[in-house]
Design a protein around this motif. Sequence first.
Motif, PDB file in Angstrom:
ATOM      1  N   GLN A 116     -17.270  50.686 144.737  1.00 11.13           N
ATOM      2  CA  GLN A 116     -15.983  51.094 144.179  1.00 11.13           C
ATOM      3  C   GLN A 116     -15.040  49.888 144.221  1.00 11.13           C
ATOM      4  O   GLN A 116     -15.124  49.059 145.130  1.00 11.13           O
ATOM      5  CB  GLN A 116     -15.431  52.226 145.056  1.00 11.13           C
ATOM      6  CG  GLN A 116     -14.059  52.719 144.710  1.00 11.13           C
ATOM      7  CD  GLN A 116     -13.469  53.576 145.835  1.00 11.13           C
ATOM      8  OE1 GLN A 116     -13.921  53.527 146.973  1.00 11.13           O
ATOM      9  NE2 GLN A 116     -12.476  54.366 145.499  1.00 11.13           N
ATOM     10  N   THR A 117     -14.170  49.788 143.231  1.00 14.24           N
ATOM     11  CA  THR A 117     -13.198  48.686 143.224  1.00 14.24           C
ATOM     12  C   THR A 117     -12.182  48.889 144.340  1.00 14.24           C
ATOM     13  O   THR A 117     -11.559  49.947 144.444  1.00 14.24           O
ATOM     14  CB  THR A 117     -12.465  48.642 141.867  1.00 14.24           C
ATOM     15  OG1 THR A 117     -13.441  48.482 140.835  1.00 14.24           O
ATOM     16  CG2 THR A 117     -11.490  47.478 141.815  1.00 14.24           C
ATOM     17  N   ASP A 118     -12.040  47.867 145.192  1.00 12.28           N
ATOM     18  CA  ASP A 118     -11.065  47.915 146.271  1.00 12.28           C
ATOM     19  C   ASP A 118      -9.814  47.174 145.809  1.00 12.28           C
ATOM     20  O   ASP A 118      -9.834  45.959 145.651  1.00 12.28           O
ATOM     21  CB  ASP A 118     -11.651  47.244 147.519  1.00 12.28           C
ATOM     22  CG  ASP A 118     -10.689  47.271 148.694  1.00 12.28           C
ATOM     23  OD1 ASP A 118      -9.536  47.727 148.514  1.00 12.28           O
ATOM     24  OD2 ASP A 118     -11.094  46.849 149.790  1.00 12.28           O
ATOM     25  N   PRO A 119      -8.701  47.900 145.579  1.00 13.57           N
ATOM     26  CA  PRO A 119      -7.498  47.236 145.052  1.00 13.57           C
ATOM     27  C   PRO A 119      -6.984  46.145 145.991  1.00 13.57           C
ATOM     28  O   PRO A 119      -6.305  45.213 145.549  1.00 13.57           O
ATOM     29  CB  PRO A 119      -6.484  48.379 144.922  1.00 13.57           C
ATOM     30  CG  PRO A 119      -7.037  49.511 145.706  1.00 13.57           C
ATOM     31  CD  PRO A 119      -8.513  49.338 145.788  1.00 13.57           C
ATOM     32  N   ARG A 128     -11.644  44.605 137.346  1.00 13.74           N
ATOM     33  CA  ARG A 128     -11.192  45.763 138.104  1.00 13.74           C
ATOM     34  C   ARG A 128     -12.001  47.021 137.784  1.00 13.74           C
ATOM     35  O   ARG A 128     -12.295  47.816 138.646  1.00 13.74           O
ATOM     36  CB  ARG A 128      -9.711  46.035 137.829  1.00 13.74           C
ATOM     37  CG  ARG A 128      -8.827  45.488 138.910  1.00 13.74           C
ATOM     38  CD  ARG A 128      -7.372  45.674 138.563  1.00 13.74           C
ATOM     39  NE  ARG A 128      -6.553  45.065 139.616  1.00 13.74           N
ATOM     40  CZ  ARG A 128      -6.146  45.720 140.705  1.00 13.74           C
ATOM     41  NH1 ARG A 128      -6.465  46.980 140.874  1.00 13.74           N
ATOM     42  NH2 ARG A 128      -5.421  45.114 141.608  1.00 13.74           N
ATOM     43  N   ASP A 129     -12.329  47.188 136.514  1.00 13.14           N
ATOM     44  CA  ASP A 129     -13.030  48.422 136.157  1.00 13.14           C
ATOM     45  C   ASP A 129     -14.528  48.178 135.974  1.00 13.14           C
ATOM     46  O   ASP A 129     -15.162  48.819 135.157  1.00 13.14           O
ATOM     47  CB  ASP A 129     -12.412  49.047 134.908  1.00 13.14           C
ATOM     48  CG  ASP A 129     -12.499  48.124 133.700  1.00 13.14           C
ATOM     49  OD1 ASP A 129     -12.924  46.967 133.868  1.00 13.14           O
ATOM     50  OD2 ASP A 129     -12.150  48.560 132.588  1.00 13.14           O
ATOM     51  N   LYS A 263     -11.858  59.007 136.503  1.00 18.43           N
ATOM     52  CA  LYS A 263     -10.912  57.993 136.957  1.00 18.43           C
ATOM     53  C   LYS A 263     -10.412  58.310 138.371  1.00 18.43           C
ATOM     54  O   LYS A 263     -10.388  57.452 139.242  1.00 18.43           O
ATOM     55  CB  LYS A 263      -9.738  57.937 135.973  1.00 18.43           C
ATOM     56  CG  LYS A 263      -8.754  56.817 136.209  1.00 18.43           C
ATOM     57  CD  LYS A 263      -7.809  56.702 135.022  1.00 18.43           C
ATOM     58  CE  LYS A 263      -6.791  55.599 135.213  1.00 18.43           C
ATOM     59  NZ  LYS A 263      -5.757  55.933 136.206  1.00 18.43           N
ATOM     60  N   THR A 264     -10.042  59.588 138.580  1.00 16.78           N
ATOM     61  CA  THR A 264      -9.556  59.989 139.905  1.00 16.78           C
ATOM     62  C   THR A 264     -10.641  59.779 140.957  1.00 16.78           C
ATOM     63  O   THR A 264     -10.379  59.272 142.046  1.00 16.78           O
ATOM     64  CB  THR A 264      -9.148  61.476 139.893  1.00 16.78           C
ATOM     65  OG1 THR A 264      -8.232  61.672 138.832  1.00 16.78           O
ATOM     66  CG2 THR A 264      -8.516  61.887 141.198  1.00 16.78           C
ATOM     67  N   GLU A 267     -11.148  56.206 141.837  1.00 17.24           N
ATOM     68  CA  GLU A 267     -10.048  55.640 142.630  1.00 17.24           C
ATOM     69  C   GLU A 267     -10.048  56.160 144.059  1.00 17.24           C
ATOM     70  O   GLU A 267      -9.736  55.427 144.990  1.00 17.24           O
ATOM     71  CB  GLU A 267      -8.700  55.993 141.980  1.00 17.24           C
ATOM     72  CG  GLU A 267      -8.352  55.104 140.793  1.00 17.24           C
ATOM     73  CD  GLU A 267      -7.193  55.653 139.969  1.00 17.24           C
ATOM     74  OE1 GLU A 267      -6.896  55.042 138.938  1.00 17.24           O
ATOM     75  OE2 GLU A 267      -6.595  56.689 140.355  1.00 17.24           O
ATOM     76  N   SER A 268     -10.372  57.449 144.229  1.00 16.59           N
ATOM     77  CA  SER A 268     -10.116  58.088 145.519  1.00 16.59           C
ATOM     78  C   SER A 268     -11.355  58.547 146.272  1.00 16.59           C
ATOM     79  O   SER A 268     -11.241  59.212 147.297  1.00 16.59           O
ATOM     80  CB  SER A 268      -9.193  59.304 145.320  1.00 16.59           C
ATOM     81  OG  SER A 268      -8.103  58.965 144.498  1.00 16.59           O
TER      82      SER A 268
END
Lengths: 277, 153
Positions: A116-119, A128-129, A263-264, A267-268
């Motif tokens: 997963q992308t870690d911001p 990023r994606d 997307k959610t 991200e989460s």
Amino acid sequence: MSYKTIDVHVDASVHAPARIQLAAALANDHGAHLIGAAMTCISRFVQTAGSGDRAPSAVAGFAEKLHHDACQALDGFENLARAAGVRSWERRLVADDPEGGLVLLSAFCDLLVLSQTDPAHVAAGAVRDLPEFVMLNVARPVLLLPYASVSAQLDGKALVAWDGSLEASRAVLGALPLLGRMREVVVVQFDERGPGAPGAGAADLLGWLARHDINASIESPTTGIGSGEALLSLASELHASLIVMGGYGHTRFRELLLGGVTKTVLESMTVPVLLAH
Amino acid sequence: VFNLPEYVVLNCARPVLIAPYASGEYKVGRNVLIAWNGSKEATSAMTSAIPLVRGADNVIVAMLDPEPQDAPAGIAPAADIVAYLARHQVRAITLTVPGAAHAGEALLSLVAELDCDLLVMGCYGHTRFRELLLGGATRAVLRSMSVPVLMAQ
């Protein structure tokens, strides 16, 4: 179908070791060949556009450094693969950007393992994606590991988010070898018409899974799981350690609706997610 | 014109085995031709054929017009395909086929020439641009096939 070749993305990220260790454990469990793929991060189109086989001199130093970083990341992969006792593995340096290289390599593997992308840790030149791009452009299941924490093994309970779509159907097919090794498999009817809506064929899915020696149960959540948040909280409520779901992008109309869930989750998510498009 | 096999292949997430209407007894999968052009569809078809072709006498992967820029340093499609299939206990050889302009006809004549009894290929629809280009091959094969064809999207 079993996993016989597993590709794991190798880069300089702080999350690479956990990702490689889990991929190594999967390779051992499934008797698969493990390919550690590191990309030079310079697009193949840039390289072929030049007159020679090297990048123009102004960026040659930068290219040199990227090449060196990729080789160093592969050294790390090699150490972890050896330490895990993987019987068959190889290091692969691909002269391309990460997304292009992973998409091309995917044709020769059964499962892709990415993070997963870690911001908080987006490396220079990183996309990023990347997980979303790769998932949408390959014909393979993508196992995406959360950046928060990754357990060394994939067992326990799997949640299959089922909406009867092509994408969900591909995801559950691509997840079969994983599902066969989980302690419990729960199919959750994922339908915007509400819990228990008819027509999505969850009962037939159970029969199909049973013929693959996977005993699953159907869970009907009291609240709908038409949103990414609801899906994630259901996963944590059920103590699921793996989510299997169809993945959607944002380009076409129906994906505009369903892409929000993907997307959610991207991200989460806090547990590994197996996605297919 | 509504075409049932094509419709089903394009709308499901599974491989579809299509039998030719020409009569005959088919021994499916002794001599297999797998069409591969690097696309998602061809890749899906190749993988979904594995259980069917594991016991075959000959598996030939026809590489249709592979473009050089599609293989950066570090990737060798022909060698990578052979290794990938070998790990699934499928022994395959590759064959480079130029001239993708008439891929459908090229595949059908290869099937006849090599005496194949199964053709494996990706299926492309007609809506999007790239499917407009590649859909012709699907149509040509569906129209003129004389052996079973395994298709996947």
